[in-house]
Design a protein around this motif. Sequence first.
Motif, PDB file in Angstrom:
ATOM      1  N   ILE A 128     -54.902  24.566 -36.157  1.00  0.00           N
ATOM      2  CA  ILE A 128     -55.238  24.438 -34.737  1.00  0.00           C
ATOM      3  C   ILE A 128     -55.209  22.931 -34.474  1.00  0.00           C
ATOM      4  O   ILE A 128     -55.905  22.160 -35.150  1.00  0.00           O
ATOM      5  CB  ILE A 128     -56.662  24.987 -34.478  1.00  0.00           C
ATOM      6  N   GLU A 147     -64.685  22.093 -34.039  1.00  0.00           N
ATOM      7  CA  GLU A 147     -64.031  22.074 -32.734  1.00  0.00           C
ATOM      8  C   GLU A 147     -62.861  23.075 -32.724  1.00  0.00           C
ATOM      9  O   GLU A 147     -62.652  23.796 -31.751  1.00  0.00           O
ATOM     10  CB  GLU A 147     -63.506  20.646 -32.532  1.00  0.00           C
ATOM     11  N   GLY A 148     -62.136  23.119 -33.824  1.00  0.00           N
ATOM     12  CA  GLY A 148     -60.997  24.039 -33.945  1.00  0.00           C
ATOM     13  C   GLY A 148     -61.426  25.490 -33.832  1.00  0.00           C
ATOM     14  O   GLY A 148     -60.777  26.296 -33.164  1.00  0.00           O
ATOM     15  N   ILE A 149     -62.523  25.836 -34.483  1.00  0.00           N
ATOM     16  CA  ILE A 149     -63.012  27.228 -34.434  1.00  0.00           C
ATOM     17  C   ILE A 149     -63.345  27.589 -32.982  1.00  0.00           C
ATOM     18  O   ILE A 149     -63.060  28.688 -32.523  1.00  0.00           O
ATOM     19  CB  ILE A 149     -64.275  27.405 -35.317  1.00  0.00           C
ATOM     20  N   ALA A 155     -58.732  25.753 -39.088  1.00  0.00           N
ATOM     21  CA  ALA A 155     -59.605  24.714 -38.540  1.00  0.00           C
ATOM     22  C   ALA A 155     -60.070  23.810 -39.686  1.00  0.00           C
ATOM     23  O   ALA A 155     -60.138  22.594 -39.552  1.00  0.00           O
ATOM     24  CB  ALA A 155     -60.800  25.350 -37.850  1.00  0.00           C
ATOM     25  N   TYR A 186     -61.981  26.479 -30.279  1.00  0.00           N
ATOM     26  CA  TYR A 186     -60.733  26.731 -29.533  1.00  0.00           C
ATOM     27  C   TYR A 186     -60.098  28.068 -29.926  1.00  0.00           C
ATOM     28  O   TYR A 186     -59.525  28.768 -29.102  1.00  0.00           O
ATOM     29  CB  TYR A 186     -59.725  25.599 -29.757  1.00  0.00           C
ATOM     30  N   THR A 221     -59.232  33.029 -39.741  1.00  0.00           N
ATOM     31  CA  THR A 221     -59.168  31.606 -40.081  1.00  0.00           C
ATOM     32  C   THR A 221     -59.793  31.381 -41.450  1.00  0.00           C
ATOM     33  O   THR A 221     -60.644  32.167 -41.889  1.00  0.00           O
ATOM     34  CB  THR A 221     -59.859  30.742 -38.994  1.00  0.00           C
ATOM     35  N   GLY A 247     -57.611  19.109 -40.284  1.00  0.00           N
ATOM     36  CA  GLY A 247     -58.023  20.168 -39.354  1.00  0.00           C
ATOM     37  C   GLY A 247     -59.096  19.669 -38.408  1.00  0.00           C
ATOM     38  O   GLY A 247     -59.751  18.663 -38.674  1.00  0.00           O
TER      39      GLY A 247
END
Length: 232
Positions: free
Chosen positions: A9, A50-52, A34, A54, A68, A46
């Motif tokens: 991501i 923050e990635g999780i 992520a 999104y 993920t 990663g």
Amino acid sequence: MIIAGPCAIESREQIIRIAKKLKEIGVDYLRGGAFKPRTNPKDFQGLGDEGIKYLIEAKEITGLPIITELMTIEQVRKYGDKIDIIQIGSRNMYNYELLKELSKQTTPVLLKRGFSATYKEWINASKYITESGNCKVILCERGVRSFEPETRNMLDLQAVPYIKNHTDLKIVVDPSHAAGNTYMIKPMSLASMAAGADGLMIEVHDRKEEALCDKNQALSIEELKDIIDSIK
Ligand code: PEP
Ligand code: MN
């Protein structure tokens, strides 16, 4: 079962944009890393938490369930019930304390084969999860290390009939991390399904040149659609 999405991501916009396109072509699960277990510490690691966030937003927008990779016990406790499948990467197949934590979860786990793990070691790793309570394990063959430097790993398709013959578990094949080259992904995907795999996990990116991770193996959305059509 077709799992697809970018290796990593990279931004809110990127994962939502790709998720929408994947939904349109009939993908079943959205993947996106992520927490990235990179071999080189200088490579993109990663977006982490923050990635999780999104990825969950991409699920809310498209309705696609998400998978993920989680790498630590803390991450499993924090996110285990917020995602649809927990991915355990090749490097963590031997991380028994992590596997024990997964046995306490009710979320399904996709357990990737260690890149030099034997079938029995891999199955034993799955038992750390299943025998203490979480029976929802899917195995994932992602290629094993070989003497051939021209490909990233070597796809072991014999794993498919072996797992079918020796366990009750489902097995998904990840041709992306096995091949490491886009042109090999379609033939290996079709071969995996012909061998009896229950599904595929494939890396895609709609702006391949911008990909921050594993760009040499990323398929375009159109290339993935062609594979899905061919499988049907
Ligand atoms: C991945 O699927 O993002 C990944 C890192 O794969 P592996 O654990 O198989 O190397
Ligand atoms: Mn990758």
